[in-house]
Scaffold this active site. Sequence first.
Site, PDB file in Angstrom:
ATOM      1  N   ARG A  15       0.846  -1.198   0.000  1.00 28.26           N
ATOM      2  CA  ARG A  15       0.000   0.000   0.000  1.00 28.26           C
ATOM      3  C   ARG A  15       0.881   1.247   0.000  1.00 28.26           C
ATOM      4  O   ARG A  15       0.592   2.235  -0.678  1.00 28.26           O
ATOM      5  CB  ARG A  15      -0.935  -0.014   1.218  1.00 28.26           C
ATOM      6  CG  ARG A  15      -2.110  -0.969   1.035  1.00 28.26           C
ATOM      7  CD  ARG A  15      -3.136  -0.833   2.152  1.00 28.26           C
ATOM      8  NE  ARG A  15      -2.813  -1.642   3.302  1.00 28.26           N
ATOM      9  CZ  ARG A  15      -3.289  -2.871   3.531  1.00 28.26           C
ATOM     10  NH1 ARG A  15      -4.139  -3.418   2.686  1.00 28.26           N
ATOM     11  NH2 ARG A  15      -2.943  -3.538   4.601  1.00 28.26           N
TER      12      ARG A  15
ATOM     13  N   PHE B  42     -11.242  -3.854  -6.260  1.00 33.50           N
ATOM     14  CA  PHE B  42     -11.221  -4.846  -5.167  1.00 33.50           C
ATOM     15  C   PHE B  42     -10.680  -4.139  -3.919  1.00 33.50           C
ATOM     16  O   PHE B  42      -9.690  -4.531  -3.316  1.00 33.50           O
ATOM     17  CB  PHE B  42     -10.339  -6.054  -5.516  1.00 33.50           C
ATOM     18  CG  PHE B  42     -10.687  -6.734  -6.820  1.00 33.50           C
ATOM     19  CD1 PHE B  42     -11.716  -7.664  -6.879  1.00 33.50           C
ATOM     20  CD2 PHE B  42      -9.981  -6.433  -7.989  1.00 33.50           C
ATOM     21  CE1 PHE B  42     -12.029  -8.305  -8.078  1.00 33.50           C
ATOM     22  CE2 PHE B  42     -10.291  -7.068  -9.187  1.00 33.50           C
ATOM     23  CZ  PHE B  42     -11.315  -8.006  -9.239  1.00 33.50           C
TER      24      PHE B  42
ATOM     25  N   ASP C 159     -15.789  -2.266  -5.138  1.00 35.67           N
ATOM     26  CA  ASP C 159     -15.839  -3.581  -4.495  1.00 35.67           C
ATOM     27  C   ASP C 159     -17.264  -4.110  -4.600  1.00 35.67           C
ATOM     28  O   ASP C 159     -18.216  -3.337  -4.719  1.00 35.67           O
ATOM     29  CB  ASP C 159     -15.440  -3.473  -3.007  1.00 35.67           C
ATOM     30  CG  ASP C 159     -14.963  -4.795  -2.436  1.00 35.67           C
ATOM     31  OD1 ASP C 159     -13.737  -4.987  -2.321  1.00 35.67           O
ATOM     32  OD2 ASP C 159     -15.819  -5.653  -2.108  1.00 35.67           O
ATOM     33  N   SER C 160     -17.401  -5.436  -4.531  1.00 35.03           N
ATOM     34  CA  SER C 160     -18.746  -6.028  -4.588  1.00 35.03           C
ATOM     35  C   SER C 160     -19.425  -5.991  -3.219  1.00 35.03           C
ATOM     36  O   SER C 160     -20.619  -6.238  -3.124  1.00 35.03           O
ATOM     37  CB  SER C 160     -18.657  -7.470  -5.090  1.00 35.03           C
ATOM     38  OG  SER C 160     -17.724  -8.193  -4.315  1.00 35.03           O
TER      39      SER C 160
ATOM     40  N   ASP D 148      -6.455  -5.730  -6.928  1.00 31.15           N
ATOM     41  CA  ASP D 148      -6.079  -6.643  -5.832  1.00 31.15           C
ATOM     42  C   ASP D 148      -7.207  -7.650  -5.610  1.00 31.15           C
ATOM     43  O   ASP D 148      -7.890  -7.622  -4.580  1.00 31.15           O
ATOM     44  CB  ASP D 148      -5.803  -5.833  -4.555  1.00 31.15           C
ATOM     45  CG  ASP D 148      -5.309  -6.714  -3.418  1.00 31.15           C
ATOM     46  OD1 ASP D 148      -4.796  -7.818  -3.695  1.00 31.15           O
ATOM     47  OD2 ASP D 148      -5.437  -6.289  -2.248  1.00 31.15           O
TER      48      ASP D 148
ATOM     49  N   CYS E  84      -3.027 -13.196  -5.311  1.00 34.81           N
ATOM     50  CA  CYS E  84      -2.739 -13.880  -4.039  1.00 34.81           C
ATOM     51  C   CYS E  84      -2.989 -15.376  -4.162  1.00 34.81           C
ATOM     52  O   CYS E  84      -3.115 -16.068  -3.160  1.00 34.81           O
ATOM     53  CB  CYS E  84      -3.547 -13.266  -2.904  1.00 34.81           C
ATOM     54  SG  CYS E  84      -5.319 -13.420  -3.118  1.00 34.81           S
TER      55      CYS E  84
HETATM   56  N1  SAH Z   1      -7.094  -4.356  -1.574  1.00 33.24           N
HETATM   57  C1  SAH Z   1      -7.783  -4.704  -0.350  1.00 33.24           C
HETATM   58  C2  SAH Z   1      -8.006  -6.189  -0.207  1.00 33.24           C
HETATM   59  C3  SAH Z   1      -8.808  -6.813  -1.327  1.00 33.24           C
HETATM   60  S1  SAH Z   1      -9.484  -8.345  -0.933  1.00 33.24           S
HETATM   61  C4  SAH Z   1      -7.024  -4.119   0.829  1.00 33.24           C
HETATM   62  O1  SAH Z   1      -5.927  -3.589   0.645  1.00 33.24           O
HETATM   63  O2  SAH Z   1      -7.531  -4.200   1.945  1.00 33.24           O
HETATM   64  C5  SAH Z   1     -10.517  -8.645  -2.285  1.00 33.24           C
HETATM   65  C6  SAH Z   1     -11.806  -7.833  -2.313  1.00 33.24           C
HETATM   66  O3  SAH Z   1     -12.454  -8.101  -3.553  1.00 33.24           O
HETATM   67  C7  SAH Z   1     -12.834  -8.149  -1.236  1.00 33.24           C
HETATM   68  O4  SAH Z   1     -13.147  -6.964  -0.551  1.00 33.24           O
HETATM   69  C8  SAH Z   1     -14.065  -8.672  -1.990  1.00 33.24           C
HETATM   70  O5  SAH Z   1     -15.288  -8.186  -1.435  1.00 33.24           O
HETATM   71  C9  SAH Z   1     -13.871  -8.097  -3.361  1.00 33.24           C
HETATM   72  N2  SAH Z   1     -14.398  -8.831  -4.514  1.00 33.24           N
HETATM   73  C10 SAH Z   1     -14.355 -10.151  -4.760  1.00 33.24           C
HETATM   74  N3  SAH Z   1     -14.815 -10.416  -5.995  1.00 33.24           N
HETATM   75  C11 SAH Z   1     -15.162  -9.235  -6.564  1.00 33.24           C
HETATM   76  C12 SAH Z   1     -15.676  -8.842  -7.830  1.00 33.24           C
HETATM   77  N4  SAH Z   1     -15.912  -9.736  -8.773  1.00 33.24           N
HETATM   78  N5  SAH Z   1     -15.897  -7.535  -8.058  1.00 33.24           N
HETATM   79  C13 SAH Z   1     -15.652  -6.616  -7.085  1.00 33.24           C
HETATM   80  N6  SAH Z   1     -15.129  -6.934  -5.882  1.00 33.24           N
HETATM   81  C14 SAH Z   1     -14.896  -8.213  -5.621  1.00 33.24           C
END
Ligand code: SAH
Length: 397
Positions: A211, A227, A249-250, A300, A340
């Site tokens: 980050r 994400f 985010d979803s 991410d 990941c």
């Molecule tokens: N970058 C974040 C962590 C991401 S974890 C950080 O630094 O804290 C992955 C995230 O993707 C989760 O919050 C999950 O809700 C979201 N997610 C999963 N599939 C998704 C999709 N198809 N579209 C949007 N968000 C999604």
Amino acid sequence: MSTITLKAGREKSVRNRHPWLFSGAIQQIDAAARDGDTVDAYSNTGQWLARGYLNRRSQIQVRLLSWQESETIDEAFWRRRLQRAIAGRAALAADPSTNAFRLVHAESDGLPGLVVDRYGDWLVMQCLTLGIERVKPLLARLLVELCQPAGIVERSDVDVRGKEGLRPVVGMAHGAAPAGPVEIMEHGQRFLVDLLGGQKTGFYLDQRQNRQRVASYCQGARVLNAFSYSGGFAVHALAAGAQRVTNLDSSLEALELGERNLALNGFDPDAQAEGVVGDVFQVLRGWRAAEERFDVIILDPPKFAHSQQQVDRAARAYKDINLLAMQLLPPGGLLATFSCSGLVSADLFQKIVFGASVDAGREVQVIERLSQGTDHPVLLSFPEGEYLKGLICRVTG
Ligand code: SAH
């Protein structure tokens, strides 16, 4: 002590200190041994090799704890291992700008099946295996002794427990539950973390250093944080001078927490940021059609490949989002892209991003290669512990 005997010629990985013994390598298990018990592993020729805990229900039937015959697996053993893991984070613990990090990273810290994260005065523990489940009260007591936390939250609500014949557990392993989200500090920025209900153990601690790395490219930029979860990258980007961030985010819950995190750090969630609920694949397609542009895009995603059979499909999904992101970047734009999935190697991931660049007709320079934070070490004898990789790329052409 109960024993297990390996098949002939299967002792090499044990000698190399790999902590897993798969069912296929085992010739015989003492009938008297109960799942969860500590067992001694012997070679086919009767040589003592190592000691670990057993679970016949799992593909990984033994997780090895010690390669020293005189070392008993008792309270003093668990205390030593915890102390060693905690000592490994001494530099992080001494940094006043950060108070949330991983204290115990399972196999990679010689404690297979156990994860412990520190969030300010709180600890969160995750017990992934029967062998750890058995000593959970002891581990909680030792963590209280060694860390004096305000409380220990248990977040053993992970699918892998099913493979061990265990059900999910969420609750308090010590003390009373926190009254609400707990405030933590990461590189001087403040975040609210829902320890009992958030994703994972509450926060994606493995991305802490990334980050900060990504933020260093965000001055004056329009940033898309895809994400986003609770907006960790967004807060750091704004702190580094980003013009505006979009969290995508979803999960509505994650975005709401993201807004609170922006406000907590003195940013205006309306003027400086935007939260979009939706599916990244669909939303990016829509923005491509609308010729939307961002200067920096962070991708991410969650783990796409959970098994070897899913790797091909995961690769297509990674390629898809990376291609879309490149199409939303102006020449000179920056892409910070992560995976990941442990089953997708750094090499394969780079090839996937290359494939996306070819399809996008863009030239891409790798500026930085990133991985999981220093509190998520990789044991050389256990390369499976390496899972997070990232590329910071400049997208030209
Ligand atoms: N970058 C974040 C962590 C991401 S974890 C950080 O630094 O804290 C992955 C995230 O993707 C989760 O919050 C999950 O809700 C979201 N997610 C999963 N599939 C998704 C999709 N198809 N579209 C949007 N968000 C999604």
